[in-house]
Design an enzyme around this catalytic site. Structure first.
Site, PDB file in Angstrom:
ATOM      1  N   ASP A 249      26.691  10.964 -14.711  1.00  0.00           N
ATOM      2  CA  ASP A 249      25.735  11.447 -15.586  1.00  0.00           C
ATOM      3  C   ASP A 249      24.326  11.876 -14.530  1.00  0.00           C
ATOM      4  OD1 ASP A 249      23.502  12.022 -17.261  1.00  0.00           O
ATOM      5  OD2 ASP A 249      24.032  10.255 -18.546  1.00  0.00           O
TER       6      ASP A 249
ATOM      7  N   GLU B 133      26.212  14.716 -26.415  1.00  0.00           N
ATOM      8  CA  GLU B 133      26.774  13.693 -25.477  1.00  0.00           C
ATOM      9  C   GLU B 133      27.511  12.695 -25.924  1.00  0.00           C
ATOM     10  OE1 GLU B 133      23.891  11.318 -23.236  1.00  0.00           O
ATOM     11  OE2 GLU B 133      22.244  12.692 -24.148  1.00  0.00           O
TER      12      GLU B 133
ATOM     13  N   HIS C  97      26.104   5.006 -29.091  1.00  0.00           N
ATOM     14  CA  HIS C  97      25.056   5.710 -28.820  1.00  0.00           C
ATOM     15  C   HIS C  97      24.712   7.000 -29.691  1.00  0.00           C
ATOM     16  CE1 HIS C  97      26.728   8.618 -26.175  1.00  0.00           C
ATOM     17  NE2 HIS C  97      27.359   7.616 -25.658  1.00  0.00           N
TER      18      HIS C  97
ATOM     19  N   HIS D 292      14.354  12.742 -21.691  1.00  0.00           N
ATOM     20  CA  HIS D 292      14.318  12.499 -23.021  1.00  0.00           C
ATOM     21  C   HIS D 292      12.991  12.970 -23.553  1.00  0.00           C
ATOM     22  CE1 HIS D 292      17.181   8.923 -22.116  1.00  0.00           C
ATOM     23  NE2 HIS D 292      17.721   9.987 -22.363  1.00  0.00           N
TER      24      HIS D 292
ATOM     25  N   ASP E 240      20.419  17.419 -18.095  1.00  0.00           N
ATOM     26  CA  ASP E 240      20.974  16.029 -17.936  1.00  0.00           C
ATOM     27  C   ASP E 240      22.514  16.481 -18.315  1.00  0.00           C
ATOM     28  OD1 ASP E 240      21.549  13.657 -18.766  1.00  0.00           O
ATOM     29  OD2 ASP E 240      20.245  13.675 -20.517  1.00  0.00           O
TER      30      ASP E 240
ATOM     31  N   ARG F 237      32.369  10.356 -21.213  1.00  0.00           N
ATOM     32  CA  ARG F 237      31.321  11.074 -21.774  1.00  0.00           C
ATOM     33  C   ARG F 237      31.364  12.430 -21.336  1.00  0.00           C
ATOM     34  NH1 ARG F 237      27.400   7.691 -21.041  1.00  0.00           N
ATOM     35  NH2 ARG F 237      26.081   8.398 -19.357  1.00  0.00           N
TER      36      ARG F 237
ATOM     37  N   TYR G 210      34.154   4.752 -25.285  1.00  0.00           N
ATOM     38  CA  TYR G 210      33.948   3.507 -24.234  1.00  0.00           C
ATOM     39  C   TYR G 210      34.663   2.741 -24.656  1.00  0.00           C
ATOM     40  CZ  TYR G 210      29.774   6.335 -23.616  1.00  0.00           C
ATOM     41  OH  TYR G 210      28.874   7.554 -23.437  1.00  0.00           O
TER      42      TYR G 210
ATOM     43  N   HIS H 266      24.149   2.413 -19.081  1.00  0.00           N
ATOM     44  CA  HIS H 266      23.068   2.595 -18.120  1.00  0.00           C
ATOM     45  C   HIS H 266      23.351   2.096 -16.800  1.00  0.00           C
ATOM     46  CE1 HIS H 266      19.830   3.753 -21.298  1.00  0.00           C
ATOM     47  NE2 HIS H 266      20.900   4.765 -21.113  1.00  0.00           N
TER      48      HIS H 266
ATOM     49  N   GLU I 229      28.657  15.618 -21.479  1.00  0.00           N
ATOM     50  CA  GLU I 229      27.131  16.075 -21.872  1.00  0.00           C
ATOM     51  C   GLU I 229      26.712  17.408 -21.356  1.00  0.00           C
ATOM     52  OE1 GLU I 229      24.225  13.547 -20.162  1.00  0.00           O
ATOM     53  OE2 GLU I 229      22.793  14.203 -21.824  1.00  0.00           O
TER      54      GLU I 229
ATOM     55  N   HIS J 226      19.750  14.258 -27.639  1.00  0.00           N
ATOM     56  CA  HIS J 226      17.889  14.079 -27.756  1.00  0.00           C
ATOM     57  C   HIS J 226      17.247  15.340 -27.002  1.00  0.00           C
ATOM     58  CE1 HIS J 226      18.435  13.423 -23.227  1.00  0.00           C
ATOM     59  NE2 HIS J 226      19.598  12.967 -23.622  1.00  0.00           N
TER      60      HIS J 226
ATOM     61  N   ASP K 116       0.973  -1.273  -0.056  1.00  0.00           N
ATOM     62  CA  ASP K 116       0.111  -0.132  -0.055  1.00  0.00           C
ATOM     63  C   ASP K 116       0.871   1.243   0.195  1.00  0.00           C
ATOM     64  OD1 ASP K 116       0.857  -0.299   2.393  1.00  0.00           O
ATOM     65  OD2 ASP K 116      -0.908  -0.032   3.600  1.00  0.00           O
TER      66      ASP K 116
HETATM   67  N1  GLY Z   1      20.721  10.792 -18.591  1.00  0.00           N
HETATM   68  C1  GLY Z   1      20.550   9.890 -19.666  1.00  0.00           C
HETATM   69  C2  GLY Z   1      20.812  10.251 -20.884  1.00  0.00           C
HETATM   70  O1  GLY Z   1      22.009  11.045 -20.953  1.00  0.00           O
HETATM   71  O2  GLY Z   1      20.254  10.320 -21.894  1.00  0.00           O
HETATM   72 MN    MN Z   2      22.801  12.177 -19.272  1.00  0.00          MN
HETATM   73 MN    MN Z   3      21.427  12.663 -22.276  1.00  0.00          MN
END
Ligand code: GLY
Ligand code: MN
Ligand code: MN
Length: 442
Positions: A263, A388, A353, A364, A274, A410, A392, A246, A412, A357, A43
């Site tokens: 991130d 971003e 990737h 996103h 982000d 990375r 890797y 991820h 971003e 986005h 609950d």
């Molecule tokens: N934090 C998720 C992305 O960078 O898309």
């Molecule tokens: Mn991110």
């Molecule tokens: Mn992102």
């Protein structure tokens, strides 16, 4: 003090609903629901977060509510359904706005209590040809509206009844592509909180901490500064874990000599940030780490530099790929001409990737990438997107010279497309090797 819900003027929501109504076909009704509560276990529920499209059109954060937009032959009507005041329930779950207050606040034609939704809908759906709903939602309230449509279609007196369902989010999500100045202000506010947290992380003496301790610091900084929460689960990935895109376990011990890919971005008043930064545990990049870092940074700067109205995201992807591929050749990881390597997709092992986005109410942001004819949508003034790129280099990848193995980088940022070009909304977050290293020593 300004109430949090009123950070965007009611007139803005009104004008969004009007734009939405303009996009609707004649003789139709659109029904949008607030987000459902989600059970965590037994609950207890997850913290409530309003549905993004519903919020975009109403600015209302309460659950158990609905928005109905009606477009007749000549006129339109906006109806908002809210929970009724209930002193007993409010004792347990907090204050509700209620019908009377909602009437004062929202610039809609009618406010009713949610209990009347069925009754009102049955009348409204008569003599309508189509209904806009979330077509991909299994929510029982949406399924119930479909049942109501069936029921209404049995009417013997109506001239016509709905025979077509259309996807309600197609309209709202296309609208969300272009951000208004007030939305950009909220993204900037989110970014100012996120910046403080990333800078704290850069300054922290991190050796022997666990990844989750850093995660906790981010979440504390977000909440402490009035953000609702993280905009997505924070990634704190040290060493080779950064090669898992991820990674959210965040459980390893931080070791001197390793990089940490962080991130993390907060959500402030329904707007996301982000940001990824990759920083050394002990404050100093090794020579190999620095080489990889500089390559990713150069790719990122090249891509950001290319952003202006008319450019396509696929072109930015190619720019990033070429730039990173040049580095992969320089590092001795790939061999051959950059052009051929990109064509053959050889870089994808190391940069698997997308370049970025849309970002806004959702991290996103659920806005279209293609127009109605399937053509890619070009960048336009007012759009916000992330950039971003990353490299890797897995520790078990024999194609990578030993000195680079286990490195993941990375970087971003969040970029606004402007009339002339772009504005990097996160430009104040330390990013160059020198900036990152000197914050550690500060
Ligand atoms: N934090 C998720 C992305 O960078 O898309
Ligand atoms: Mn991110
Ligand atoms: Mn992102």
């Amino acid at each position: 003090m300004q109430r949090r819900d009123e950070m965007i003027d009611e007139k803005v929501y009104k004008s969004r609903r009007e734009t939405f109504l303009k996009e609707m076909k004649k003789n139709s009704a659109a029904v949008l629901f607030s987000a459902p509560q989600k059970v965590r276990s037994n609950d207890t529920e997850y913290p409530y977060r309003q549905d993004s499209d519903f919020y975009y059109l109403t600015g209302f954060k309460e659950d158990n509510s609905a928005l109905v937009l009606v477009k007749g032959k000549k006129s339109t009507k906006e109806l908002l359904f809210v929970q009724k005041k209930d002193k007993t329930l409010e004792l347990w779950t907090g204050k509700r706005l209620g019908e009377e207050e909602a009437k004062k606040r929202f610039l809609v034609d009618k406010v009713h209590i949610i209990d009347l939704l069925d009754e009102k809908l049955k009348k409204l759906l008569l003599n309508k040809k189509r209904v806009y709903l979330d077509m991909f939602c299994e929510d029982k309230r949406v399924l119930h509206v479909k049942e109501l449509v069936k029921e209404v279609s049995k009417s013997r007196t109506a001239k016509y009844t709905p025979k077509e369902f259309l996807h309600v989010r197609d309209i709202s999500q296309a609208m969300r592509l272009i951000k208004t100045p007030a939305e950009i202000e909220l993204i900037k506010k989110a970014l100012s909180i996120t910046k403080e947290a990333h800078h704290k992380a850069m300054k922290m003496k991190k050796n022997a901490l666990r990844e989750y301790e850093l995660q906790a610091m981010f979440e504390y900084e977000f909440k402490r500064n009035g953000a609702y929460s993280d905009a997505y689960t924070t990634i704190v990935a040290s060493g080779n874990s950064g090669n898992t895109l991820h990674y959210i376990e965040n459980s390893e011990v931080l070791k001197r000599g390793e990089l940490i890919l962080i991130d993390a971005g907060c959500e402030y008043e329904m707007y996301a940030s982000d940001i990824t930064r990759t920083i050394p545990v002990g404050g100093k990049f090794t020579k190999a780490q620095k080489e990889v870092y500089e390559a990713v940074l150069q790719a990122q700067l090249r891509v950001i530099d290319a952003i202006k109205p008319g450019v396509k995201k696929s072109e930015l992807q190619e720019t990033a790929r070429e730039s990173l591929c040049e580095a992969l050749v320089k590092f001795g990881i790939l061999k051959g001409s950059v052009k051929d390597l990109v064509k053959e997709g050889k870089d994808k092992t190391y940069f698997p990737h997308g370049i970025g986005h849309w970002m806004g109410i959702d991290v996103h942001d659920q806005c279209p990438y293609k127009d109605k004819n399937g053509k890619e949508i070009a960048l336009a003034e007012g759009m916000v997107l992330t950039i971003e790129p990353g490299l890797y280099l897995r520790e078990d990848d024999k194609s990578v010279p030993k000195k680079y193995r286990g490195i993941a980088v990375r970087i971003e940022d969040n970029i606004l497309v402007t009339k002339e070009g772009h504005e990097n909304l996160s430009r104040d977050i330390a990013k160059t090797v020198e900036e990152v290293e000197s914050l550690y020593d500060s």
